[in-house]
Motif scaffolding. Sequence first.
Motif, short mmCIF file in Angstrom:
data_model
loop_
_atom_site.label_atom_id
_atom_site.label_comp_id
_atom_site.label_asym_id
_atom_site.label_seq_id
_atom_site.Cartn_x
_atom_site.Cartn_y
_atom_site.Cartn_z
N SER A 198 1.91 6.69 -7.01
CA SER A 198 0.92 7.66 -7.46
C SER A 198 1.44 9.09 -7.33
O SER A 198 1.26 9.92 -8.23
CB SER A 198 -0.38 7.50 -6.65
OG SER A 198 -0.93 6.21 -6.85
N ASP B 61 0.83 -1.21 0.00
CA ASP B 61 0.00 0.00 0.00
C ASP B 61 0.86 1.26 0.00
O ASP B 61 0.57 2.23 -0.72
CB ASP B 61 -0.92 -0.01 1.22
CG ASP B 61 -1.99 -1.09 1.13
OD1 ASP B 61 -2.24 -1.58 0.01
OD2 ASP B 61 -2.56 -1.45 2.18
N LYS B 62 1.92 1.27 0.80
CA LYS B 62 2.79 2.44 0.85
C LYS B 62 3.51 2.64 -0.49
O LYS B 62 3.66 3.78 -0.96
CB LYS B 62 3.81 2.29 1.99
CG LYS B 62 3.23 2.51 3.38
CD LYS B 62 4.30 2.33 4.44
CE LYS B 62 3.76 2.67 5.83
NZ LYS B 62 3.53 4.12 6.00
N GLU C 251 0.99 4.05 -3.02
CA GLU C 251 0.72 5.47 -2.77
C GLU C 251 1.87 6.35 -3.27
O GLU C 251 1.65 7.39 -3.90
CB GLU C 251 0.50 5.69 -1.28
CG GLU C 251 0.20 7.13 -0.90
CD GLU C 251 0.03 7.31 0.60
OE1 GLU C 251 -0.13 8.46 1.04
OE2 GLU C 251 0.07 6.29 1.33
N SER C 252 3.11 5.92 -3.02
CA SER C 252 4.27 6.71 -3.46
C SER C 252 4.40 6.71 -4.97
O SER C 252 4.82 7.72 -5.57
CB SER C 252 5.55 6.16 -2.82
OG SER C 252 5.52 6.33 -1.42
#
Length: 671
Positions: free
Chosen positions: A656, A649-650, A653-654
């Motif tokens: 994106s 998930d991290k 997100e990065s």
Amino acid sequence: MTGSKRPKDATDRRHVMHREALGRAALRGLKPGPPLQDPARLLRVAAGMIVAAIGGYFLHDFEEQVLICVGAFLGGIASLMPHNRSRLGAAVLTGTAEIFAAAAGILLHGLWWLILPVLFIGLFTAGILRVVALSISMRFLVVTIIFVAFAEITPSLPVGARELALFAVGVAVMLMAQLLPPYEPRHAVQRRAVASLYDALASGGPYGPALLAADRSLALLRGRRHREIDHLTELVERGEEIAQLLAAVNNRGDDVAAPWRAAVSEHLHAIGGAIRRRRPELLPSDLAVTAGQDRLQRRLIDAITTAARTTAGAPAPVPSDERRPPTSLELVRAELHPASPIVHHALRLAVTGVIGQVIGVAIGAWVGTQVLLHGHGFWVVVAVVLILFPDYGETFARGIGRTVGTLAGAAVGLALSFLPPDPILHTVTLITLFLGYLAFRSCGQPWTMLWVVAWISALTVGPLGAVTRGAETVIGCVLAFAAYMLAPTYQRKRLSELLAVWARAEADRLDALDRLSDQPQENHRLEVARATVGSRLARLEIVEAADHAQLEPDDKAGRWTNDDIARAVQAVVEIGRQVSVLGALAPGSDRDSGPQLRQETALLAYKLRDLAAPIELHETVPPSDPARPVPNRQQDHPVPDPDLQIAIDKATESISVLGATLAKQLSCRSV
């Protein structure tokens, strides 16, 4: 667009950029910090200069004393420069090269049609060798300056032979001083590099540069089987594993990570100190294992315990070649292409140095001996090599500091030139100024240059020497700044391409992890290790380029503002950290995590390649490749392992955030 449809020139460009990233990033890991104030080393150098100055005094010839002191000074510089092997070995090799360079300059005296090409080759080589190690580049620069200095100041071969003998005596005196105790233990450089890795892990800061420096330091001794080298190699491998596991623990949040961080940091600091001092008794007891600890925490405890036991002398396995960084030859070969900023720096340095030498000789011939010392035009070249750096920020920040210090030193030397010409007073002055240099050499560029230039100016009786060095230094400074402004290297313009190289390298690492998760075989494990090295080098290259870019003038088109650079670098570092977590946990995850984990890693790799494609193909919008299937993410079926899911998930997100930043840069490029 499929790989088969990709234009050949775009593919070749990607390979060129990848090789460039490997070379330039290795430099960051080996770049030394401020000069180390090692009291023993400084005392040896001080003793050598005192002996040389007093010995020269008893020759009752001022010029002979000067030549011995210059030899001792340059021999001392050789011992003070950063070194990757033993201190004594590095000093002896550099001192010997200095003597041979002086001999070559004397033999070629007057043959400017040959001296200038040799000067060009020497400066160009020194510029290229920055990619291997800054210390090697610095040594090559010193040797080249010695060559051109003796080629210019020597009036004839008989006189040159006497000058060479006296210069060699000064170098030998300083090298003999390096034999004074205390002695550096074997492999001390490698121990310091590995200890610095554990210090970086303990502090919780970026560990990539320290890890690369440790790898490169040990790579210098590749092929030498030694028990201590095997232990240090094992400690580096365990250090990388600890870093990956710590990242996974930190992902859980401060409430979970903070208590662990304190205990782990204490143990890692102790391991680093024991490695550096070769004192295993400094190690604390093993981390306690409690029933409430889960699989991740137990793996971290096991890795730290293994590192502590290896430090204490437990048998280490035979090191493999899986984490081998690029060799020196590979680094240099990778830079030999027109787009390389290191080649740009080397050419800028070599061309400006040759022009500076021609200007210096012309000024000496035109002005005459009544105003300036004849045969000392090489001071223009010295100023050029002291100021020209590969990047904008270094050239102007350090260059201005060195210029200020040089001018202040020339002023001090000019004032001292009016002292009575007494041999004892002159000897005391030389020793005092040199001791001032040793005391202030870690206080910044202005202070260092002040004492060095004052010492050099004081070598000549009367004001003529200080005037010569001051005037020609100003000319060299102006020439160096003008050269950079006419042919600059702006890192801001390279960031998009470097990001494309990194995105491809990180995607390759994810693909390798995918294959290892599917089939945990040794060949796949080696593939992951090599892909990890490649992605780390590319990531460090971006960080270094971004650091320099933020000191450069703003782009007129609004591309890569400092805020955009900071946002992109933070995303790159975070993605690299989370992929490292996947590398640490995925191979050991339970069988239920396998299918969904492979799907997630494939999706991450797809997104990273999608970031790189428009940059490589010079497109202005992110392409959508219909021939390449997009992995489906099943939101209803997350990865069973929560630590793996957090990392995914991290990373997503990065990616994106990075994609949005890149889209802005591509839109600016289209304007």
